[in-house]
Write an enzyme that holds these catalytic residues in place. Structure first.
Site, PDB file in Angstrom:
ATOM      1  N   ASP A 117      71.749  42.495  50.423  1.00 31.68           N
ATOM      2  CA  ASP A 117      71.326  41.226  49.814  1.00 31.68           C
ATOM      3  C   ASP A 117      72.478  40.526  49.103  1.00 31.68           C
ATOM      4  O   ASP A 117      72.262  39.805  48.142  1.00 31.68           O
ATOM      5  CB  ASP A 117      70.176  41.473  48.832  1.00 31.68           C
ATOM      6  CG  ASP A 117      70.563  42.407  47.700  1.00 31.68           C
ATOM      7  OD1 ASP A 117      71.638  43.034  47.775  1.00 31.68           O
ATOM      8  OD2 ASP A 117      69.792  42.499  46.724  1.00 31.68           O
ATOM      9  N   LYS A 168      72.197  49.133  34.986  1.00 27.10           N
ATOM     10  CA  LYS A 168      71.247  48.302  34.232  1.00 27.10           C
ATOM     11  C   LYS A 168      71.167  48.724  32.764  1.00 27.10           C
ATOM     12  O   LYS A 168      70.078  48.872  32.203  1.00 27.10           O
ATOM     13  CB  LYS A 168      69.862  48.339  34.883  1.00 27.10           C
ATOM     14  CG  LYS A 168      69.929  48.139  36.400  1.00 27.10           C
ATOM     15  CD  LYS A 168      69.050  47.056  36.940  1.00 27.10           C
ATOM     16  CE  LYS A 168      69.454  46.610  38.332  1.00 27.10           C
ATOM     17  NZ  LYS A 168      69.178  47.490  39.437  1.00 27.10           N
ATOM     18  N   ASP A 226      74.252  38.022  44.461  1.00 29.67           N
ATOM     19  CA  ASP A 226      73.128  38.873  44.864  1.00 29.67           C
ATOM     20  C   ASP A 226      71.934  37.929  44.996  1.00 29.67           C
ATOM     21  O   ASP A 226      71.550  37.281  44.021  1.00 29.67           O
ATOM     22  CB  ASP A 226      72.885  39.927  43.772  1.00 29.67           C
ATOM     23  CG  ASP A 226      71.633  40.751  44.027  1.00 29.67           C
ATOM     24  OD1 ASP A 226      70.643  40.220  44.559  1.00 29.67           O
ATOM     25  OD2 ASP A 226      71.623  41.929  43.660  1.00 29.67           O
TER      26      ASP A 226
HETATM   27  N1  GDD Z   1      66.958  52.103  52.998  1.00 33.02           N
HETATM   28  C1  GDD Z   1      66.732  51.897  51.710  1.00 33.02           C
HETATM   29  N2  GDD Z   1      65.907  52.728  51.035  1.00 33.02           N
HETATM   30  N3  GDD Z   1      67.344  50.845  51.114  1.00 33.02           N
HETATM   31  C2  GDD Z   1      67.096  50.643  49.797  1.00 33.02           C
HETATM   32  C3  GDD Z   1      66.236  51.474  49.039  1.00 33.02           C
HETATM   33  C4  GDD Z   1      65.613  52.579  49.707  1.00 33.02           C
HETATM   34  O1  GDD Z   1      64.852  53.366  49.140  1.00 33.02           O
HETATM   35  N4  GDD Z   1      66.205  51.000  47.764  1.00 33.02           N
HETATM   36  C5  GDD Z   1      67.006  49.913  47.735  1.00 33.02           C
HETATM   37  N5  GDD Z   1      67.548  49.684  48.959  1.00 33.02           N
HETATM   38  C6  GDD Z   1      68.508  48.629  49.340  1.00 33.02           C
HETATM   39  C7  GDD Z   1      68.013  47.221  49.092  1.00 33.02           C
HETATM   40  O2  GDD Z   1      67.388  46.722  50.255  1.00 33.02           O
HETATM   41  C8  GDD Z   1      69.303  46.479  48.772  1.00 33.02           C
HETATM   42  O3  GDD Z   1      69.971  46.023  49.945  1.00 33.02           O
HETATM   43  C9  GDD Z   1      70.183  47.537  48.134  1.00 33.02           C
HETATM   44  O4  GDD Z   1      69.624  48.796  48.507  1.00 33.02           O
HETATM   45  C10 GDD Z   1      70.241  47.421  46.607  1.00 33.02           C
HETATM   46  O5  GDD Z   1      68.923  47.379  46.095  1.00 33.02           O
HETATM   47  P1  GDD Z   1      68.450  46.219  45.086  1.00 33.02           P
HETATM   48  O6  GDD Z   1      67.018  46.467  44.812  1.00 33.02           O
HETATM   49  O7  GDD Z   1      68.873  44.901  45.595  1.00 33.02           O
HETATM   50  O8  GDD Z   1      69.272  46.629  43.799  1.00 33.02           O
HETATM   51  P2  GDD Z   1      69.792  45.718  42.610  1.00 33.02           P
HETATM   52  O9  GDD Z   1      70.232  44.397  43.099  1.00 33.02           O
HETATM   53  O10 GDD Z   1      68.809  45.762  41.514  1.00 33.02           O
HETATM   54  O11 GDD Z   1      71.074  46.555  42.111  1.00 33.02           O
HETATM   55  C11 GDD Z   1      72.059  46.984  43.016  1.00 33.02           C
HETATM   56  O12 GDD Z   1      72.927  45.921  43.401  1.00 33.02           O
HETATM   57  C12 GDD Z   1      73.687  45.351  42.312  1.00 33.02           C
HETATM   58  C13 GDD Z   1      74.577  44.282  42.899  1.00 33.02           C
HETATM   59  O13 GDD Z   1      73.835  43.290  43.446  1.00 33.02           O
HETATM   60  C14 GDD Z   1      72.852  48.115  42.361  1.00 33.02           C
HETATM   61  O14 GDD Z   1      73.709  48.658  43.350  1.00 33.02           O
HETATM   62  C15 GDD Z   1      73.668  47.588  41.177  1.00 33.02           C
HETATM   63  O15 GDD Z   1      74.520  48.614  40.668  1.00 33.02           O
HETATM   64  C16 GDD Z   1      74.547  46.411  41.618  1.00 33.02           C
HETATM   65  O16 GDD Z   1      75.244  45.872  40.501  1.00 33.02           O
HETATM   66 MG    MG Z   2      70.101  43.343  44.861  1.00 34.04          MG
END
Ligand code: GDD
Ligand code: MG
Length: 363
Positions: A117, A168, A226
């Site tokens: 994303d 977070k 993001d």
């Molecule tokens: N296959 C799979 N299975 N993918 C997953 C799962 C899972 O159980 N959980 C999350 N993902 C994928 C999501 O689809 C996304 O592409 C990515 O892992 C990160 O998940 P998000 O839900 O978007 O996390 P976030 O945005 O809150 O936080 C993450 O991204 C930030 C940067 O945008 C973390 O990596 C943070 O540390 C980071 O700063």
């Molecule tokens: Mg994200």
């Protein structure tokens, strides 16, 4: 100049539920939402390819079966695509470990891992070269944001060694955050326990740091976003249409707006600010649309005003209605004279009658 590497493999994390993007993600997983005229991932895939990525393993979970019909074996994109699905969501680390079964890379090879994303302008090739040169276990792309509490906070030392990973945290120690693009040495992925729910952010990275492995930062200040919230999603689409982030997947020249085949924009309508107009969508006379995403087959009625909003597939926004920072679900109908502002969301298929919602009396 973008620099490429020979035949790099990647894992793409696309299994999240995209809850913050509901109702858009009720029917479509976040990485497939139409963004600047194509599924969001098309931009990421094209960019990865431009840096030498040739084979990508999709780590799918939520709505897993929807990906392959869109991207197939990847041949049309000059990529080889493989799909690995978790029966139950395994978190980011568990997903990476599961998807690694689809890799061909040897233990010492670098493997790229991408959150599904993210829009990023950084030089992936340079990140990989830095990883290889420093013989790191993992190299994390880092960016800076105003509010690090929503991300992984990543302090580093003078030589870019990551000293902590604070996912977070309400008390961030730096504005530098994890930008969601990693280079792993393949053998490090194989140390993640198989078939278990694991978070790279909360377990794998802190564990590697604690055991003295080199977790390297790759700090960078180019374009980064993001798209996990409606406001960010709209901004991402707008920035791609305007050319603020160049994408080889943009289906037309960058400019004030983009129209897909069959779209009809009245000569008396005003469409600006990086709006994407979906296939067969209609924008009627006197309507003004700015910085928004209009889904396929939607209709924006006479004199309606749509700003920084998403209008779903087949939705109708009737005459004189005002939308700002709003999300209208697929096939919903917003009757004439409504005013939906700041975070309003209409669920798919819902019909709002005339003047049902107003936030002020002066419109
Ligand atoms: N296959 C799979 N299975 N993918 C997953 C799962 C899972 O159980 N959980 C999350 N993902 C994928 C999501 O689809 C996304 O592409 C990515 O892992 C990160 O998940 P998000 O839900 O978007 O996390 P976030 O945005 O809150 O936080 C993450 O991204 C930030 C940067 O945008 C973390 O990596 C943070 O540390 C980071 O700063
Ligand atoms: Mg994200």
């Amino acid at each position: 100049m973008e620099s490429s590497l020979p035949d790099l493999e990647a894992i793409l994390l696309v299994g999240g539920q995209g809850t913050r993007l509901r109702p858009l993600t009720l029917g479509t997983p976040k990485p497939l939402l139409p963004t600047a005229g194509v599924p969001f991932l098309a931009h990421q895939l094209a960019r990865a390819r431009s840096f030498g990525v040739r084979r990508i393993v999709f780590a799918t979970s939520y709505k897993a079966s929807m990906f392959e019909p869109v991207f197939g074996d990847g041949a049309a994109l000059g990529l080889e695509l493989v799909y690995m699905t978790e029966e139950e969501p395994l978190g980011t680390g568990g997903a990476i470990r599961n998807a690694a079964q689809g890799l061909t890379a040897g233990p010492a090879d670098p493997v790229l891992v991408l959150n599904g994303d993210i829009l990023s302008g950084h030089d992936i090739g340079d990140q990989v070269r830095r990883h290889v040169a420093r013989e790191a276990a993992v190299t994390l792309h880092l960016t800076e944001v105003d509010d690090p509490t929503r991300f992984g906070c990543v302090p580093t030392d003078d030589e870019d060694r990551v000293t902590a990973f604070l996912e977070k945290t309400p008390t961030p120690v730096t504005n530098r955050i994890n930008a969601g693009c990693y280079v792993f040495t393949r053998s490090v992925i194989d140390t993640i326990p198989a078939g278990e729910v694991v978070s790279v952010e909360r377990q794998t990275f802190p564990g590697l740091i604690a055991s003295g492995e080199l977790v390297l930062g790759y700090p960078d200040r180019t374009y980064w976003l993001d798209v996990g919230t409606p406001a960010a999603f709209v901004r991402g689409s707008r920035d791609l249409v305007l050319g603020r982030l160049a994408s080889p997947a943009l289906p037309g020249p960058a400019g004030e707006f983009l129209t897909l085949p069959g779209a009809r924009v009245s000569a008396e309508a005003k469409v600006t600010g990086g709006t994407a107009v979906g296939a067969r969508a209609v924008v009627e006379a006197g309507a003004s649309v700015a910085g928004s995403v209009l889904g396929d087959d939607c209709v924006i009625g006479e004199g309606a005003s749509v700003t920084d909003s998403v209008v779903g597939r087949g939705a109708h926004v009737r005459s004189g209605t005002v939308l700002r920072d709003a999300v209208i679900g697929d096939r919903a109908v917003v009757g004439p004279g409504n005013e939906l502002l700041a975070g309003s969301r209409v669920w798919p298929g819902v019909e709002l009658p005339e003047c049902a919602v107003r936030f002020s009396s002066d419109v």
